[in-house]
Design a protein around this motif. Structure first.
Motif, mmCIF file in Angstrom:
data_model
loop_
_atom_site.group_PDB
_atom_site.id
_atom_site.type_symbol
_atom_site.label_atom_id
_atom_site.label_comp_id
_atom_site.label_asym_id
_atom_site.label_seq_id
_atom_site.Cartn_x
_atom_site.Cartn_y
_atom_site.Cartn_z
ATOM 1 N N SER A 124 0.814 -1.213 0.000
ATOM 2 C CA SER A 124 0.000 0.000 0.000
ATOM 3 C C SER A 124 0.851 1.267 0.000
ATOM 4 C CB SER A 124 -0.953 -0.001 1.199
ATOM 5 O OG SER A 124 -0.225 0.101 2.420
ATOM 6 N N HIS A 125 1.981 1.234 0.699
ATOM 7 C CA HIS A 125 2.884 2.387 0.730
ATOM 8 C C HIS A 125 4.170 1.971 1.424
ATOM 9 C CE1 HIS A 125 0.961 2.529 4.648
ATOM 10 N NE2 HIS A 125 1.762 3.485 5.061
ATOM 11 N N ASP A 126 5.104 2.914 1.562
ATOM 12 C CA ASP A 126 6.458 2.536 1.948
ATOM 13 C C ASP A 126 6.778 2.697 3.428
ATOM 14 O OD1 ASP A 126 6.766 5.282 2.349
ATOM 15 O OD2 ASP A 126 8.140 5.585 0.661
ATOM 16 N N HIS A 127 5.840 3.057 4.295
ATOM 17 C CA HIS A 127 6.145 3.164 5.710
ATOM 18 C C HIS A 127 6.590 1.807 6.257
ATOM 19 C CE1 HIS A 127 3.550 7.045 6.224
ATOM 20 N NE2 HIS A 127 4.791 7.310 5.838
ATOM 21 N N ARG A 194 10.438 6.907 3.888
ATOM 22 C CA ARG A 194 11.298 5.968 4.603
ATOM 23 C C ARG A 194 12.521 6.653 5.196
ATOM 24 N NH1 ARG A 194 9.927 0.665 4.086
ATOM 25 N NH2 ARG A 194 11.993 -0.195 4.467
ATOM 26 N N THR A 195 12.943 7.767 4.638
ATOM 27 C CA THR A 195 14.086 8.516 5.147
ATOM 28 C C THR A 195 13.730 9.993 5.153
ATOM 29 O OG1 THR A 195 15.184 9.029 3.048
ATOM 30 C CG2 THR A 195 15.573 6.831 3.965
ATOM 31 N N LEU A 196 14.620 10.806 5.673
ATOM 32 C CA LEU A 196 14.379 12.248 5.702
ATOM 33 C C LEU A 196 14.437 12.865 4.309
ATOM 34 C CD1 LEU A 196 16.437 13.260 8.868
ATOM 35 C CD2 LEU A 196 13.952 12.997 8.668
ATOM 36 N N LEU A 197 14.941 12.112 3.325
ATOM 37 C CA LEU A 197 15.172 12.675 1.997
ATOM 38 C C LEU A 197 14.200 12.179 0.941
ATOM 39 C CD1 LEU A 197 19.075 12.460 1.938
ATOM 40 C CD2 LEU A 197 17.643 14.399 2.608
ATOM 41 N N ASP A 198 13.220 11.328 1.305
ATOM 42 C CA ASP A 198 12.329 10.784 0.271
ATOM 43 C C ASP A 198 10.851 10.950 0.622
ATOM 44 O OD1 ASP A 198 12.087 8.925 2.287
ATOM 45 O OD2 ASP A 198 12.515 7.178 1.043
ATOM 46 N N THR A 199 10.507 12.034 1.285
ATOM 47 C CA THR A 199 9.118 12.264 1.671
ATOM 48 C C THR A 199 8.211 12.337 0.445
ATOM 49 O OG1 THR A 199 9.858 13.495 3.624
ATOM 50 C CG2 THR A 199 7.562 13.775 2.955
ATOM 51 N N CYS A 200 7.201 11.492 0.438
ATOM 52 C CA CYS A 200 6.175 11.443 -0.612
ATOM 53 C C CYS A 200 6.754 11.171 -1.999
ATOM 54 C CB CYS A 200 5.347 12.730 -0.618
ATOM 55 S SG CYS A 200 4.374 12.960 0.888
ATOM 56 N N ARG A 201 7.886 10.496 -2.086
ATOM 57 C CA ARG A 201 8.450 10.133 -3.384
ATOM 58 C C ARG A 201 7.713 8.953 -4.014
ATOM 59 N NH1 ARG A 201 13.782 11.822 -4.440
ATOM 60 N NH2 ARG A 201 13.974 13.964 -3.678
ATOM 61 N N ARG A 202 6.981 8.169 -3.197
ATOM 62 C CA ARG A 202 6.277 6.987 -3.697
ATOM 63 C C ARG A 202 4.794 7.126 -3.377
ATOM 64 N NH1 ARG A 202 10.576 5.685 -0.466
ATOM 65 N NH2 ARG A 202 12.476 5.305 -1.675
ATOM 66 N N LEU A 203 3.949 6.765 -4.323
ATOM 67 C CA LEU A 203 2.512 6.952 -4.155
ATOM 68 C C LEU A 203 1.943 5.897 -3.211
ATOM 69 C CD1 LEU A 203 0.032 8.591 -4.984
ATOM 70 C CD2 LEU A 203 -0.235 7.047 -6.950
ATOM 71 N N TRP A 204 1.024 6.311 -2.387
ATOM 72 C CA TRP A 204 0.348 5.463 -1.404
ATOM 73 C C TRP A 204 -1.091 5.193 -1.882
ATOM 74 C CZ3 TRP A 204 2.063 10.381 -1.170
ATOM 75 C CH2 TRP A 204 1.087 11.387 -1.169
ATOM 76 N N GLY A 205 -1.715 4.150 -1.338
ATOM 77 C CA GLY A 205 -3.085 3.854 -1.724
ATOM 78 C C GLY A 205 -3.593 2.572 -1.094
ATOM 79 N N GLY A 206 -4.718 2.097 -1.591
ATOM 80 C CA GLY A 206 -5.292 0.825 -1.168
ATOM 81 C C GLY A 206 -5.524 -0.056 -2.388
ATOM 82 N N TRP A 207 -6.172 -1.214 -2.167
ATOM 83 C CA TRP A 207 -6.330 -2.197 -3.231
ATOM 84 C C TRP A 207 -7.751 -2.723 -3.282
ATOM 85 C CZ3 TRP A 207 -2.237 -2.424 -6.312
ATOM 86 C CH2 TRP A 207 -0.991 -2.044 -5.787
#
Length: 328
Positions: A124-127, A194-207
């Motif tokens: 769903s996302h990278d957290h 996942r890090t301080l340098l990649d905030t919102c770089r990957r799209l989140w969602g559901g399925w």
């Protein structure tokens, strides 16, 4: 030499995706002061007791074949979906603790190696409590992985060779000899980092997963409450699908003024079920890690009360133990 280097380096970010997805956020991110306030709100260590969270052996899994929808809760958001003979593993976190919550409150009911053959992993996302590198590294690298836009470089670094990136409302077919399902990536009120340098770089969602008979199951991933559940439900009806089961997060909601925009509380999860137009709901995202200020078992107690308050049949709330399975 260039060809050798290209094989050794992970793929570059697909130019289809923007540099980041901040424009998709529906709430502000926490400031450092608010993040500190959240940490201060965590229950004292003496009260971080998972003994009230039920756990059962996940194996052997009950049979599930063509024409069936089966949901197995593996703790937190980790879920095994079997739809029309296709097996999908959602947000697997099965290897132990995670950054920020080094200890699981309850043990994983299954190891990655004990899982049945998986047709695809859905992220769903990278957290860290949803995309767990130690778990993923214990799965076959040839496993098909579906994730939001911008995720391919991260998953390639983990060794996965079959990665499909999706935008909201995009879908693909998944399956093989046992059957085939349609898997659609749908919006969520959340964010990624996942890090301080990649905030919102990957799209989140559901399925949303739909079998050949038109019945669907939605796994909402991680989300606050808002208009998306109603839109998802309306879209499924427009497509002629019967949204039969919803896997909805109910925990990590306190303090409410800090987490309202990104996590539903139990009352909002019940409202979301109504917005989706779904009958059966599996509550998840509680009882596994301490990530917020509410008592460990409060989400379950509150969702049961809110379900009854909404006039819904308790038999339709699939209140699973970790490791438990229910099926249509």
């Amino acid at each position: 030499m260039a060809g050798v280097l290209s094989r050794l380096l992970p793929p570059r970010r697909d130019p289809r995706w923007p540099r980041d997805f901040h424009h998709r956020r529906t709430s502000d991110l926490l400031s450092p002061r608010q993040a500190y306030e959240l940490l201060r709100a965590f229950p004292p260590r003496a009260e971080r007791d998972g003994s009230g969270v039920p756990v059962v052996d996940a194996l052997p899994l009950p049979a599930a074949g063509p024409g069936e929808i089966s949901v197995t809760w593996l703790g937190h958001a980790s879920t095994l979906l079997r739809v029309d003979g296709v097996t999908l593993l959602v947000d697997p976190v099965l290897a132990g603790g995670i950054p920020g919550a080094s200890t699981r409150l309850r043990p994983s009911p299954v190891t990655p190696e004990e899982l049945p053959p998986v047709d695809a992993v859905l992220l769903s996302h990278d957290h860290y409590d949803h995309l767990d590198a130690p778990t993923l590294r214990r799965l076959p690298r040839s496993t098909r992985v579906l994730a939001g836009g911008g995720s391919r470089p991260l998953l390639a670094r983990l060794g996965f060779t079959d990665v499909t990136e999706l935008d909201w409302w995009e879908s693909v077919e998944v399956g093989g000899g046992r059957g085939e399902v349609t898997v659609e990536f749908v919006p969520a009120h959340h964010w990624s980092r996942r890090t301080l340098l990649d905030t919102c770089r990957r799209l989140w969602g559901g399925w949303v997963v739909t079998g050949s008979d038109g019945r669907s199951v939605v796994h909402a991933g991680d989300t606050g409450y808002g208009p998306f559940p109603a839109r998802i439900g309306a879209r499924q009806r427009d497509l002629g699908h019967d949204l039969a089961v919803a896997v909805l997060p109910i925990g990590a909601y306190a303090p409410r003024h800090l987490l309202r925009g990104v996590h539903m509380d139990p009352a909002e999860a019940v409202r979301a079920a109504g917005d989706l137009g779904v009958r059966h709901v599996v509550p998840i995202h509680w009882g596994t890690f301490v990530l917020s200020g509410e008592p460990v078992t409060e989400p379950r107690e509150r969702v049961l009360a809110e379900w009854v308050r909404a006039g819904r049949d308790l038999a339709d709330l699939w209140d699973l133990p970790i490791g438990g399975t229910r099926a249509l």
